[in-house]
Scaffold this motif. Sequence first.
Motif, PDB file in Angstrom:
ATOM      1  N   MET A 377       0.913  -1.205   0.075  1.00  0.00           N
ATOM      2  CA  MET A 377       0.032  -0.034   0.018  1.00  0.00           C
ATOM      3  C   MET A 377       0.946   1.088  -0.169  1.00  0.00           C
ATOM      4  O   MET A 377       0.533   2.087  -0.619  1.00  0.00           O
ATOM      5  CB  MET A 377      -0.739   0.105   1.202  1.00  0.00           C
ATOM      6  CG  MET A 377      -2.204  -0.983   1.137  1.00  0.00           C
ATOM      7  SD  MET A 377      -3.351  -0.912   2.530  1.00  0.00           S
ATOM      8  CE  MET A 377      -2.404  -0.590   3.863  1.00  0.00           C
ATOM      9  N   LEU A 378       1.734   1.436   0.873  1.00  0.00           N
ATOM     10  CA  LEU A 378       2.842   2.300   0.896  1.00  0.00           C
ATOM     11  C   LEU A 378       3.439   2.668  -0.226  1.00  0.00           C
ATOM     12  O   LEU A 378       3.678   3.834  -0.644  1.00  0.00           O
ATOM     13  CB  LEU A 378       3.511   2.339   1.981  1.00  0.00           C
ATOM     14  CG  LEU A 378       2.843   2.170   3.347  1.00  0.00           C
ATOM     15  CD1 LEU A 378       3.871   1.890   4.834  1.00  0.00           C
ATOM     16  CD2 LEU A 378       2.634   3.623   3.703  1.00  0.00           C
ATOM     17  N   ARG A 379       4.003   1.558  -0.926  1.00  0.00           N
ATOM     18  CA  ARG A 379       4.794   1.722  -2.131  1.00  0.00           C
ATOM     19  C   ARG A 379       3.933   2.464  -3.311  1.00  0.00           C
ATOM     20  O   ARG A 379       4.511   3.155  -3.996  1.00  0.00           O
ATOM     21  CB  ARG A 379       5.635   0.497  -2.547  1.00  0.00           C
ATOM     22  CG  ARG A 379       6.644   0.105  -1.521  1.00  0.00           C
ATOM     23  CD  ARG A 379       7.438  -1.156  -2.165  1.00  0.00           C
ATOM     24  NE  ARG A 379       8.365  -1.565  -1.103  1.00  0.00           N
ATOM     25  CZ  ARG A 379       9.660  -0.952  -0.956  1.00  0.00           C
ATOM     26  NH1 ARG A 379       9.805   0.001  -1.631  1.00  0.00           N
ATOM     27  NH2 ARG A 379      10.194  -1.647  -0.120  1.00  0.00           N
ATOM     28  N   GLU A 380       2.885   1.567  -3.434  1.00  0.00           N
ATOM     29  CA  GLU A 380       1.771   2.064  -4.262  1.00  0.00           C
ATOM     30  C   GLU A 380       1.461   3.566  -4.205  1.00  0.00           C
ATOM     31  O   GLU A 380       1.099   4.365  -5.142  1.00  0.00           O
ATOM     32  CB  GLU A 380       0.471   1.417  -4.339  1.00  0.00           C
ATOM     33  CG  GLU A 380       0.591  -0.174  -4.946  1.00  0.00           C
ATOM     34  CD  GLU A 380      -0.292  -0.841  -5.056  1.00  0.00           C
ATOM     35  OE1 GLU A 380      -1.447  -0.465  -4.327  1.00  0.00           O
ATOM     36  OE2 GLU A 380      -0.348  -2.110  -5.650  1.00  0.00           O
ATOM     37  N   ALA A 381       1.501   4.323  -2.744  1.00  0.00           N
ATOM     38  CA  ALA A 381       1.141   5.533  -2.832  1.00  0.00           C
ATOM     39  C   ALA A 381       2.322   6.327  -2.838  1.00  0.00           C
ATOM     40  O   ALA A 381       2.258   7.587  -2.668  1.00  0.00           O
ATOM     41  CB  ALA A 381       0.424   5.647  -1.249  1.00  0.00           C
ATOM     42  N   GLY A 382       3.336   5.834  -3.337  1.00  0.00           N
ATOM     43  CA  GLY A 382       4.626   6.581  -3.483  1.00  0.00           C
ATOM     44  C   GLY A 382       5.464   6.871  -2.119  1.00  0.00           C
ATOM     45  O   GLY A 382       6.420   7.850  -2.115  1.00  0.00           O
ATOM     46  N   VAL A 383       5.226   5.966  -1.127  1.00  0.00           N
ATOM     47  CA  VAL A 383       5.898   6.180   0.453  1.00  0.00           C
ATOM     48  C   VAL A 383       6.947   5.079   0.464  1.00  0.00           C
ATOM     49  O   VAL A 383       6.217   3.840   0.152  1.00  0.00           O
ATOM     50  CB  VAL A 383       4.873   6.180   1.483  1.00  0.00           C
ATOM     51  CG1 VAL A 383       5.522   6.480   2.833  1.00  0.00           C
ATOM     52  CG2 VAL A 383       3.723   7.182   1.361  1.00  0.00           C
ATOM     53  N   GLU A 384       8.052   5.432   0.697  1.00  0.00           N
ATOM     54  CA  GLU A 384       9.172   4.271   0.762  1.00  0.00           C
ATOM     55  C   GLU A 384       8.869   3.919   2.418  1.00  0.00           C
ATOM     56  O   GLU A 384       9.152   4.644   3.397  1.00  0.00           O
ATOM     57  CB  GLU A 384      10.582   4.846   0.698  1.00  0.00           C
ATOM     58  CG  GLU A 384      11.384   3.860   0.822  1.00  0.00           C
ATOM     59  CD  GLU A 384      11.359   2.837  -0.326  1.00  0.00           C
ATOM     60  OE1 GLU A 384      11.935   1.786  -0.010  1.00  0.00           O
ATOM     61  OE2 GLU A 384      10.864   3.246  -1.270  1.00  0.00           O
ATOM     62  N   PRO A 385       8.686   2.587   2.622  1.00  0.00           N
ATOM     63  CA  PRO A 385       8.467   1.942   3.954  1.00  0.00           C
ATOM     64  C   PRO A 385       9.666   2.111   4.940  1.00  0.00           C
ATOM     65  O   PRO A 385      10.822   2.199   4.456  1.00  0.00           O
ATOM     66  CB  PRO A 385       7.950   0.457   3.833  1.00  0.00           C
ATOM     67  CG  PRO A 385       7.472   0.591   2.375  1.00  0.00           C
ATOM     68  CD  PRO A 385       8.327   1.619   1.361  1.00  0.00           C
TER      69      PRO A 385
END
Length: 385
Positions: A377-385
């Motif tokens: 979810m985070l990666r698809e939202a452009g957020v690096e976990p």
Amino acid sequence: MKQALKLILSTLFGACIGFGAVMFCIVMFTGTSVSDFLEKMGNVQIVTLLLSCVLSMVCLILAVFVQIILHEAGHLVFGLATGYRFVSFRVGNITLIKDKGRFRFKRFSISGTGGQCLLSPPDRPYRQMPYFWYNAGGVLMNLLTAIIALILWVAFPKMPLALHLFLLFSFISGFFLALMNGIPMKAAGITNDAYNLIFMRKDPESRKYLAQQLSINAALMTGTRLKDMPEAWFPNDEITDYGNTFQVSAKAACGSLHIDRGEFKAAEKIFKELMQHEKEIAGLFVKEISCELLFLELVGDMAANEVEELYTDKLKGYVLRYKNVMSSKQRLLCALALYWENQPEKAKEIYGKVLRNRDRYLQQGEVAADLEIMEKMLREAGVEP
């Protein structure tokens, strides 16, 4: 179990209220002042009375706590004796598990229960699965220890007061818990031991569902994800009775399997079907289904009216209550922060907290799946976990 503890404690509390009411009536309607009443009773008597009340309360709580442990120990002993294998033993929210050959304590709780003993079923056809002693073990242990406590209480009247009270309350609470679990009944849709025993005797198919649920639970404890478990453990049978917790639980497991696989539409179809029978399903299942439907709405169409309808104050309280013992609740909070609240940093923080504390969770297979879903979810939202 919690209901039993509340009822016993409320009885004792009621006795204290009754004493206060008697004192109030004497003072109000006989012309006796409070000081005169206390003087007649005597300061020593009052102190003795208060100490006796405190001692009785402590002994009662301890006796109930011990009887809860003995109830779950009964399931454990009789289960192991009939071929089951140890998985976990919980009293309150303290859970003993066997992890890689070593025993460890973790925190977990289920609404409406004071304890739980979970075992994995023996390797045999479900129609031959031993179910009587495993289900009856808790009641039998409560009855046996209650009788022993009564015999000791009668045989040794001059023992110390604290021990005398403990034995008396052990008999009362043990007998009461045996009745609570030995008389078939439902509480908030959750069936007790006697109800389950009779049901499995009448309906052999329910033994299949129980065996599958116990197997799934045991595998989750050891870190196996739902998608890696045998397909046969997830029969997508039609439910014939939505009041049957075994059938509903098996159906819900299929929905959870689809979530683990990333098949969100298939999962949503199952959970919506279950929710159509909300009034027939146990309240605990309704809350869990609501959580998953809310998650699926957030990662799917995210219709504002649907989210608002599902995310009630009651459900929010449930999620917050169990977020530290169930990683699926953290997955939901992560989706809320990311998609509904538009706070990607908060979502990232939730993911990081679960990652750091993953070993604290009871069901390691579930936390592994939830971490992967949150990371995606985070990666698809452009957020690096």
